[in-house]
Design a protein around this motif. Structure first.
Motif, PDB file in Angstrom:
ATOM      1  N   TRP A  19      18.533  -7.611 -41.283  1.00 16.64           N
ATOM      2  CA  TRP A  19      19.882  -7.076 -41.101  1.00 16.64           C
ATOM      3  C   TRP A  19      20.606  -7.869 -40.042  1.00 16.64           C
ATOM      4  O   TRP A  19      20.063  -8.108 -38.962  1.00 16.64           O
ATOM      5  CB  TRP A  19      19.813  -5.611 -40.657  1.00 16.64           C
ATOM      6  CG  TRP A  19      19.589  -4.667 -41.776  1.00 16.64           C
ATOM      7  CD1 TRP A  19      18.392  -4.328 -42.346  1.00 16.64           C
ATOM      8  CD2 TRP A  19      20.581  -3.956 -42.486  1.00 16.64           C
ATOM      9  NE1 TRP A  19      18.586  -3.437 -43.370  1.00 16.64           N
ATOM     10  CE2 TRP A  19      19.931  -3.187 -43.471  1.00 16.64           C
ATOM     11  CE3 TRP A  19      21.972  -3.880 -42.382  1.00 16.64           C
ATOM     12  CZ2 TRP A  19      20.609  -2.358 -44.349  1.00 16.64           C
ATOM     13  CZ3 TRP A  19      22.651  -3.046 -43.249  1.00 16.64           C
ATOM     14  CH2 TRP A  19      21.974  -2.299 -44.223  1.00 16.64           C
ATOM     15  N   THR A  82      28.054   8.833 -48.373  1.00 17.72           N
ATOM     16  CA  THR A  82      28.806   7.712 -48.920  1.00 17.72           C
ATOM     17  C   THR A  82      29.249   8.043 -50.345  1.00 17.72           C
ATOM     18  O   THR A  82      28.786   9.013 -50.931  1.00 17.72           O
ATOM     19  CB  THR A  82      27.970   6.399 -48.890  1.00 17.72           C
ATOM     20  OG1 THR A  82      28.807   5.282 -49.124  1.00 17.72           O
ATOM     21  CG2 THR A  82      26.868   6.398 -49.912  1.00 17.72           C
ATOM     22  N   GLU A  99      31.443   3.049 -50.270  1.00 17.70           N
ATOM     23  CA  GLU A  99      32.351   3.259 -49.146  1.00 17.70           C
ATOM     24  C   GLU A  99      31.881   4.491 -48.391  1.00 17.70           C
ATOM     25  O   GLU A  99      31.691   5.554 -48.981  1.00 17.70           O
ATOM     26  CB  GLU A  99      33.776   3.454 -49.627  1.00 17.70           C
ATOM     27  CG  GLU A  99      34.756   3.652 -48.472  1.00 17.70           C
ATOM     28  CD  GLU A  99      36.198   3.689 -48.927  1.00 17.70           C
ATOM     29  OE1 GLU A  99      36.844   2.628 -48.865  1.00 17.70           O
ATOM     30  OE2 GLU A  99      36.640   4.760 -49.350  1.00 17.70           O
ATOM     31  N   LYS A 100      31.670   4.323 -47.087  1.00 23.05           N
ATOM     32  CA  LYS A 100      31.224   5.412 -46.224  1.00 23.05           C
ATOM     33  C   LYS A 100      32.394   5.945 -45.428  1.00 23.05           C
ATOM     34  O   LYS A 100      33.413   5.271 -45.289  1.00 23.05           O
ATOM     35  CB  LYS A 100      30.167   4.896 -45.233  1.00 23.05           C
ATOM     36  CG  LYS A 100      28.904   4.413 -45.869  1.00 23.05           C
ATOM     37  CD  LYS A 100      27.933   3.963 -44.806  1.00 23.05           C
ATOM     38  CE  LYS A 100      26.583   3.684 -45.433  1.00 23.05           C
ATOM     39  NZ  LYS A 100      25.519   3.699 -44.452  1.00 23.05           N
ATOM     40  N   VAL A 108      34.130   1.511 -43.620  1.00 23.59           N
ATOM     41  CA  VAL A 108      32.799   0.949 -43.836  1.00 23.59           C
ATOM     42  C   VAL A 108      32.599   0.827 -45.342  1.00 23.59           C
ATOM     43  O   VAL A 108      32.563   1.832 -46.053  1.00 23.59           O
ATOM     44  CB  VAL A 108      31.700   1.826 -43.215  1.00 23.59           C
ATOM     45  CG1 VAL A 108      30.324   1.235 -43.475  1.00 23.59           C
ATOM     46  CG2 VAL A 108      31.939   2.020 -41.727  1.00 23.59           C
ATOM     47  N   ARG A 109      32.512  -0.408 -45.824  1.00 22.14           N
ATOM     48  CA  ARG A 109      32.363  -0.667 -47.258  1.00 22.14           C
ATOM     49  C   ARG A 109      31.296  -1.723 -47.469  1.00 22.14           C
ATOM     50  O   ARG A 109      31.043  -2.538 -46.592  1.00 22.14           O
ATOM     51  CB  ARG A 109      33.684  -1.166 -47.835  1.00 22.14           C
ATOM     52  CG  ARG A 109      34.796  -0.159 -47.691  1.00 22.14           C
ATOM     53  CD  ARG A 109      36.110  -0.700 -48.208  1.00 22.14           C
ATOM     54  NE  ARG A 109      37.131   0.324 -48.136  1.00 22.14           N
ATOM     55  CZ  ARG A 109      38.169   0.266 -47.305  1.00 22.14           C
ATOM     56  NH1 ARG A 109      38.336  -0.774 -46.506  1.00 22.14           N
ATOM     57  NH2 ARG A 109      39.051   1.239 -47.293  1.00 22.14           N
ATOM     58  N   GLY A 110      30.711  -1.731 -48.658  1.00 20.40           N
ATOM     59  CA  GLY A 110      29.703  -2.737 -48.932  1.00 20.40           C
ATOM     60  C   GLY A 110      29.408  -2.870 -50.408  1.00 20.40           C
ATOM     61  O   GLY A 110      29.929  -2.124 -51.240  1.00 20.40           O
ATOM     62  N   GLU A 112      25.982  -4.470 -53.085  1.00 13.16           N
ATOM     63  CA  GLU A 112      24.613  -4.992 -53.174  1.00 13.16           C
ATOM     64  C   GLU A 112      24.327  -5.424 -54.602  1.00 13.16           C
ATOM     65  O   GLU A 112      24.941  -4.928 -55.540  1.00 13.16           O
ATOM     66  CB  GLU A 112      23.589  -3.899 -52.849  1.00 13.16           C
ATOM     67  CG  GLU A 112      23.781  -3.214 -51.548  1.00 13.16           C
ATOM     68  CD  GLU A 112      22.873  -1.996 -51.382  1.00 13.16           C
ATOM     69  OE1 GLU A 112      22.422  -1.775 -50.255  1.00 13.16           O
ATOM     70  OE2 GLU A 112      22.632  -1.259 -52.369  1.00 13.16           O
ATOM     71  N   CYS A 126      25.819  -6.801 -48.478  1.00 16.64           N
ATOM     72  CA  CYS A 126      26.705  -7.100 -47.357  1.00 16.64           C
ATOM     73  C   CYS A 126      27.505  -5.836 -47.044  1.00 16.64           C
ATOM     74  O   CYS A 126      28.098  -5.250 -47.950  1.00 16.64           O
ATOM     75  CB  CYS A 126      27.646  -8.259 -47.686  1.00 16.64           C
ATOM     76  SG  CYS A 126      28.629  -8.782 -46.274  1.00 16.64           S
ATOM     77  N   ILE A 127      27.492  -5.423 -45.787  1.00 16.78           N
ATOM     78  CA  ILE A 127      28.273  -4.276 -45.337  1.00 16.78           C
ATOM     79  C   ILE A 127      29.428  -4.803 -44.495  1.00 16.78           C
ATOM     80  O   ILE A 127      29.262  -5.742 -43.717  1.00 16.78           O
ATOM     81  CB  ILE A 127      27.400  -3.265 -44.554  1.00 16.78           C
ATOM     82  CG1 ILE A 127      28.185  -1.990 -44.263  1.00 16.78           C
ATOM     83  CG2 ILE A 127      26.820  -3.872 -43.302  1.00 16.78           C
ATOM     84  CD1 ILE A 127      27.320  -0.849 -43.740  1.00 16.78           C
ATOM     85  N   THR A 128      30.601  -4.230 -44.707  1.00 17.66           N
ATOM     86  CA  THR A 128      31.794  -4.612 -43.948  1.00 17.66           C
ATOM     87  C   THR A 128      32.226  -3.416 -43.110  1.00 17.66           C
ATOM     88  O   THR A 128      32.473  -2.340 -43.645  1.00 17.66           O
ATOM     89  CB  THR A 128      32.937  -5.031 -44.896  1.00 17.66           C
ATOM     90  OG1 THR A 128      32.468  -6.101 -45.733  1.00 17.66           O
ATOM     91  CG2 THR A 128      34.148  -5.500 -44.114  1.00 17.66           C
ATOM     92  N   GLN A 133      31.831  -8.629 -41.411  1.00 16.88           N
ATOM     93  CA  GLN A 133      30.848  -8.555 -42.488  1.00 16.88           C
ATOM     94  C   GLN A 133      29.449  -8.874 -41.973  1.00 16.88           C
ATOM     95  O   GLN A 133      29.272  -9.758 -41.144  1.00 16.88           O
ATOM     96  CB  GLN A 133      31.212  -9.519 -43.607  1.00 16.88           C
ATOM     97  CG  GLN A 133      32.473  -9.115 -44.326  1.00 16.88           C
ATOM     98  CD  GLN A 133      32.707  -9.943 -45.565  1.00 16.88           C
ATOM     99  OE1 GLN A 133      32.334 -11.104 -45.622  1.00 16.88           O
ATOM    100  NE2 GLN A 133      33.323  -9.341 -46.557  1.00 16.88           N
TER     101      GLN A 133
END
Length: 144
Positions: A19, A82, A99-100, A108-110, A112, A126-128, A133
């Motif tokens: 991570w 989420t 999206e959290k 908080v978005r990501g 996979e 990838c989490i933004t 990022q």
């Protein structure tokens, strides 16, 4: 589609997780995931977290591999963890976007993609957080 191979109990591989999000590598002491998958029509997941301090918490997802967003709910208080949409790309590769709830006012978005096999699930994501990022890699090993 062969999403059914995901059905089973899986253990998070702490030793291979990578991570780049600060503090995330030491966040968990362990995780197990119970999964039931049937084609594109059903995907049910319970993820049991054990945090570094020994506390525990679980969430549940009850949806499908249909690309539509479904809520992930914390079991202890029923709150939203989420919103996530899963999709199978090939017989052994799937993807998701999530999206959290915002952290410190930052979205908080990501996203996979994951590779499924009889013994392992490999996740590249990838989490933004806000505009920053953070790529990551996880493996889950089949327990049953």
């Amino acid at each position: 589609m062969n999403s059914d191979i995901w059905t089973g109990t899986w253990e998070y591989a702490l030793d291979t997780a990578r991570w780049s999000l600060p503090g995330r590598s030491s966040f968990f002491r362990g995780q197990t995931m119970e999964v039931v998958a049937q084609g594109e029509e059903k995907l049910w997941i319970r993820n049991n977290h054990v945090y570094a301090d020994g506390s525990k918490r679980s969430w549940v997802y009850d949806g499908a591999f249909d690309g539509k967003p479904y809520s992930v709910i914390w079991e202890d208080d029923g709150s939203l963890m989420t919103i996530i949409a899963f999709h199978m790309v090939t017989n052994v590769m799937g993807s998701d976007a999530y999206e959290k709830p915002a952290e410190d006012g930052k979205p908080v978005r990501g996203s996979e993609y994951f590779l499924l096999s009889e013994s392992k699930v490999e996740v590249n994501g990838c989490i933004t957080v806000g505009t920053d990022q953070y790529p990551y890699f996880e493996e889950w090993n089949r327990l049953s």
